[in-house]
Enzyme design. Sequence first.
Site, PDB file in Angstrom:
ATOM      1  N   GLU A 177      27.832  43.331  72.402  1.00  0.00           N
ATOM      2  CA  GLU A 177      28.677  44.529  72.538  1.00  0.00           C
ATOM      3  C   GLU A 177      30.167  44.178  72.556  1.00  0.00           C
ATOM      4  O   GLU A 177      30.971  44.901  71.966  1.00  0.00           O
ATOM      5  CB  GLU A 177      28.285  45.328  73.778  1.00  0.00           C
ATOM      6  CG  GLU A 177      26.843  45.815  73.801  1.00  0.00           C
ATOM      7  CD  GLU A 177      26.387  46.549  72.546  1.00  0.00           C
ATOM      8  OE1 GLU A 177      27.207  47.249  71.902  1.00  0.00           O
ATOM      9  OE2 GLU A 177      25.207  46.418  72.187  1.00  0.00           O
ATOM     10  N   CYS A 204      20.568  45.257  65.468  1.00  0.00           N
ATOM     11  CA  CYS A 204      21.726  46.082  65.782  1.00  0.00           C
ATOM     12  C   CYS A 204      21.464  47.496  65.285  1.00  0.00           C
ATOM     13  O   CYS A 204      20.990  47.685  64.162  1.00  0.00           O
ATOM     14  CB  CYS A 204      22.971  45.501  65.108  1.00  0.00           C
ATOM     15  SG  CYS A 204      24.475  46.445  65.399  1.00  0.00           S
TER      16      CYS A 204
END
Length: 163
Positions: free
Chosen positions: A132, A89
């Site tokens: 997401e 991430c």
Amino acid sequence: MAVRPIRVFGDPVLKSVSAPIDEIDDGVRALVRDLVDTVELPGRAGVAAPQIGVGLRAFSYNIDGDIGYVLNPVLVEVSGEPEAIGEGCLSVPGLWHDAVRYPWAKVVGIDLDGNEVVLEGEGLLAQALQHETDHLDGTLYLDRLTPEGRRVAMREIRESDWF
């Protein structure tokens, strides 16, 4: 418009649930341009609005050169056997751990004209859609790790030069 800096672990915006976009105005159009500009950099599969400090339900994606965005995305369907898959991430730089994800996912939302957008697929796209939309719900991939994996990741974060 601009490549925006990525907020990192510890920033409260990353753990907050994002608000739906009620009106598509110049601010939302500018947000989409910034999300797309920010995701176009090499090595980026997706950027959610909270990662650039905006608590609205929107994300951009860059999967195999296909770049786009979706507003008010909802993860409507997943399928297959969930499996642990290597994941990182931008908001937790330098870490890579196995997070549990479904091999296929489908997101429905809208574009800047209010038209329906449907994104569905497997592999990296499925992983990005889940990752997401998690961001928009205040969930980081660290929350998807096993307890032992999370302990290791938290130690790595504490030892990182960015934390």
